[in-house]
Design a protein around this motif. Structure first.
Motif, PDB file in Angstrom:
ATOM      1  N   GLU A 222      -3.470   5.810  -1.475  1.00 38.93           N
ATOM      2  CA  GLU A 222      -4.391   6.658  -0.710  1.00 38.93           C
ATOM      3  C   GLU A 222      -5.834   6.429  -1.135  1.00 38.93           C
ATOM      4  O   GLU A 222      -6.746   6.451  -0.308  1.00 38.93           O
ATOM      5  CB  GLU A 222      -4.012   8.133  -0.880  1.00 38.93           C
ATOM      6  CG  GLU A 222      -2.736   8.546  -0.157  1.00 38.93           C
ATOM      7  CD  GLU A 222      -2.844   8.371   1.348  1.00 38.93           C
ATOM      8  OE1 GLU A 222      -3.961   8.553   1.885  1.00 38.93           O
ATOM      9  OE2 GLU A 222      -1.829   8.050   1.977  1.00 38.93           O
TER      10      GLU A 222
ATOM     11  N   ILE B 287       0.837  -1.201   0.000  1.00 41.50           N
ATOM     12  CA  ILE B 287       0.000   0.000   0.000  1.00 41.50           C
ATOM     13  C   ILE B 287       0.872   1.252   0.000  1.00 41.50           C
ATOM     14  O   ILE B 287       0.584   2.240  -0.687  1.00 41.50           O
ATOM     15  CB  ILE B 287      -0.924   0.016   1.229  1.00 41.50           C
ATOM     16  CG1 ILE B 287      -1.883  -1.186   1.201  1.00 41.50           C
ATOM     17  CG2 ILE B 287      -1.691   1.328   1.322  1.00 41.50           C
ATOM     18  CD1 ILE B 287      -2.992  -1.075   0.200  1.00 41.50           C
TER      19      ILE B 287
ATOM     20  N   ARG C  25     -11.749   2.680   4.125  1.00 36.92           N
ATOM     21  CA  ARG C  25     -12.300   3.450   5.247  1.00 36.92           C
ATOM     22  C   ARG C  25     -13.789   3.758   5.039  1.00 36.92           C
ATOM     23  O   ARG C  25     -14.605   3.621   5.956  1.00 36.92           O
ATOM     24  CB  ARG C  25     -11.502   4.744   5.401  1.00 36.92           C
ATOM     25  CG  ARG C  25     -11.892   5.596   6.599  1.00 36.92           C
ATOM     26  CD  ARG C  25     -10.847   6.648   6.880  1.00 36.92           C
ATOM     27  NE  ARG C  25     -10.530   7.441   5.717  1.00 36.92           N
ATOM     28  CZ  ARG C  25      -9.351   7.430   5.070  1.00 36.92           C
ATOM     29  NH1 ARG C  25      -8.376   6.659   5.476  1.00 36.92           N
ATOM     30  NH2 ARG C  25      -9.156   8.204   4.018  1.00 36.92           N
TER      31      ARG C  25
ATOM     32  N   LEU D 163      -6.952   3.177   0.449  1.00 36.66           N
ATOM     33  CA  LEU D 163      -7.200   3.373   1.877  1.00 36.66           C
ATOM     34  C   LEU D 163      -8.510   4.105   2.117  1.00 36.66           C
ATOM     35  O   LEU D 163      -9.279   3.762   3.024  1.00 36.66           O
ATOM     36  CB  LEU D 163      -6.045   4.169   2.495  1.00 36.66           C
ATOM     37  CG  LEU D 163      -4.679   3.479   2.548  1.00 36.66           C
ATOM     38  CD1 LEU D 163      -3.623   4.456   3.047  1.00 36.66           C
ATOM     39  CD2 LEU D 163      -4.719   2.252   3.451  1.00 36.66           C
TER      40      LEU D 163
ATOM     41  N   ASP E 258      -9.712   2.502   9.478  1.00 32.51           N
ATOM     42  CA  ASP E 258      -8.691   3.443   9.042  1.00 32.51           C
ATOM     43  C   ASP E 258      -7.330   2.751   9.115  1.00 32.51           C
ATOM     44  O   ASP E 258      -6.696   2.701  10.168  1.00 32.51           O
ATOM     45  CB  ASP E 258      -8.717   4.683   9.936  1.00 32.51           C
ATOM     46  CG  ASP E 258      -7.802   5.785   9.432  1.00 32.51           C
ATOM     47  OD1 ASP E 258      -7.337   5.680   8.277  1.00 32.51           O
ATOM     48  OD2 ASP E 258      -7.546   6.735  10.187  1.00 32.51           O
ATOM     49  N   LEU E 259      -6.898   2.206   7.987  1.00 33.11           N
ATOM     50  CA  LEU E 259      -5.605   1.534   7.934  1.00 33.11           C
ATOM     51  C   LEU E 259      -4.481   2.559   8.005  1.00 33.11           C
ATOM     52  O   LEU E 259      -4.431   3.496   7.211  1.00 33.11           O
ATOM     53  CB  LEU E 259      -5.470   0.733   6.639  1.00 33.11           C
ATOM     54  CG  LEU E 259      -6.265  -0.563   6.516  1.00 33.11           C
ATOM     55  CD1 LEU E 259      -6.237  -1.065   5.077  1.00 33.11           C
ATOM     56  CD2 LEU E 259      -5.697  -1.628   7.446  1.00 33.11           C
ATOM     57  N   GLN E 260      -3.575   2.382   8.967  1.00 26.77           N
ATOM     58  CA  GLN E 260      -2.421   3.261   9.113  1.00 26.77           C
ATOM     59  C   GLN E 260      -1.241   2.665   8.342  1.00 26.77           C
ATOM     60  O   GLN E 260      -0.917   1.486   8.507  1.00 26.77           O
ATOM     61  CB  GLN E 260      -2.049   3.403  10.585  1.00 26.77           C
ATOM     62  CG  GLN E 260      -3.165   3.972  11.438  1.00 26.77           C
ATOM     63  CD  GLN E 260      -3.573   5.361  11.006  1.00 26.77           C
ATOM     64  OE1 GLN E 260      -2.734   6.253  10.874  1.00 26.77           O
ATOM     65  NE2 GLN E 260      -4.873   5.567  10.789  1.00 26.77           N
ATOM     66  N   VAL E 261      -0.633   3.485   7.498  1.00 30.72           N
ATOM     67  CA  VAL E 261       0.484   3.008   6.685  1.00 30.72           C
ATOM     68  C   VAL E 261       1.792   3.217   7.446  1.00 30.72           C
ATOM     69  O   VAL E 261       2.123   4.339   7.854  1.00 30.72           O
ATOM     70  CB  VAL E 261       0.542   3.743   5.333  1.00 30.72           C
ATOM     71  CG1 VAL E 261       1.735   3.252   4.518  1.00 30.72           C
ATOM     72  CG2 VAL E 261      -0.749   3.518   4.562  1.00 30.72           C
TER      73      VAL E 261
END
Length: 318
Positions: free
Chosen positions: A90, A83, A97, A93, A103-106
């Motif tokens: 983005e 990702i 979401r 993501l 909310d996937l945190q990179v």
């Protein structure tokens, strides 16, 4: 409390549920995963394909339900190199979401290396002395070294087993000329970062913490995973050199017949062996130990370290 870690990696999307509280060892309670192989769902420009994005979103939604069924009170959801490097990362993501509420945190490559190092340090203890930690993922190789819980050196290089298999070894088995070219490429990429680690001095213990290292150790004679996490497992460079020469000449089907090699990892194990051997050779490591803890455990441990005593429980859905 019951915590979850949703790990969107280049190979596997994995929900790990653990029972944990500050000061205690996280105990695995449940595992739910899918071999999504995002690194193989890429367009020509590196963007994640529509099919890959749809499959990811479907699994994240499924993970929400599984986490709720398992009584998870808080889940940390994160994504790594697939990702992070995708031009449309983005957008993917945002879609996840919007459709799942997650909310996937990179994570940056450096953060991956630091959190993995933390997990290995906690598992190994202070008596391990100066650590050098190597982790081969689907998209990248993470390297970290130091004397403390926060490593003095931590970096990531694009030498993941899935990435290299896709870009360099398309055949089954791969062409010998392609294997030689990849070997040269891996050593050049890693060699450019050697100095940072070597300046720290000789490590007291070297640890491999990924599924790739576990599989390579198993085929080289280490105890099976079913024997439990407390059995000492090692991978010796001399043994690895033999397998790094053998594996590229085998088909994925034949690799599947080796002990500890799963069907979803068999195709990329040859590239993983070339990276592992290059790392052990260039860092002059005769033997490394296999750690059962890696990035997911590091994320849980860091979250427990920073958890306020009065923080309310929260579900996977915000």
């Amino acid at each position: 409390m019951r915590l979850g870690v949703l790990d969107v990696g280049s190979n596997t999307v994995h929900l790990l549920v653990v029972d944990a509280h500050p000061g205690a060892r996280p105990l695995p309670a449940y595992s739910h995963r899918m071999a999504l192989r995002l690194a193989e769902h890429l367009e020509a420009d590196g963007s994640i394909s529509r099919d890959g994005a749809e499959r990811l979103t479907a699994f994240v939604a499924e993970a929400c339900s599984v986490a709720e069924d398992q009584g998870v009170v808080r889940t940390m959801a994160f994504a790594t190199s697939a990702i992070r490097e995708a031009p449309n990362g983005e957008e993917v993501l945002a879609s996840v979401r919007e459709r799942t509420g997650v909310d996937l945190q990179v994570l940056s490559g450096g953060d991956e290396a630091r959190l993995t190092f933390l997990a290995v340090r906690r598992w190994s203890g202070w008596s391990a002395g100066r650590l050098l930690v190597l982790d081969i993922g689907g998209g990248s190789l993470e390297v970290a070294a130091g004397d403390d819980e926060d490593p003095a050196v931590a970096f990531s290089v694009p030498l993941g087993a899935g990435r290299l298999t896709r870009d360099w070894l398309p055949g089954d088995p791969p062409d010998p000329d392609a294997v030689r070219a990849l070997r040269k490429h891996v050593r050049a990429e890693l060699g450019a970062r050697l100095r940072d680690v070597l300046l720290l001095g000789t490590p007291d213990r070297v640890v491999g913490s990924s599924k790739t290292f576990r599989s390579l150790a198993r085929i080289a004679g280490a105890a099976p995973y079913d024997d439990g996490p407390y059995v000492r497992r090692v991978l010796r460079r001399d043994d690895l050199a033999e397998w790094a020469a053998k594996l590229p000449g085998m088909t994925a089907r034949k690799r599947c017949q080796l002990p500890g090699v799963s069907a979803d990892r068999a195709r990329q194990l040859a590239a993983g062996a070339l990276v592992a051997h290059a790392a052990m050779d260039l860092f002059d490591v005769a033997e490394l130990e296999i750690s059962p803890w890696a990035l997911r455990e590091g994320i849980i441990l860091r979250r427990l370290d920073t958890l306020p005593d009065d923080e309310p429980a929260a579900s996977l859905r915000p």
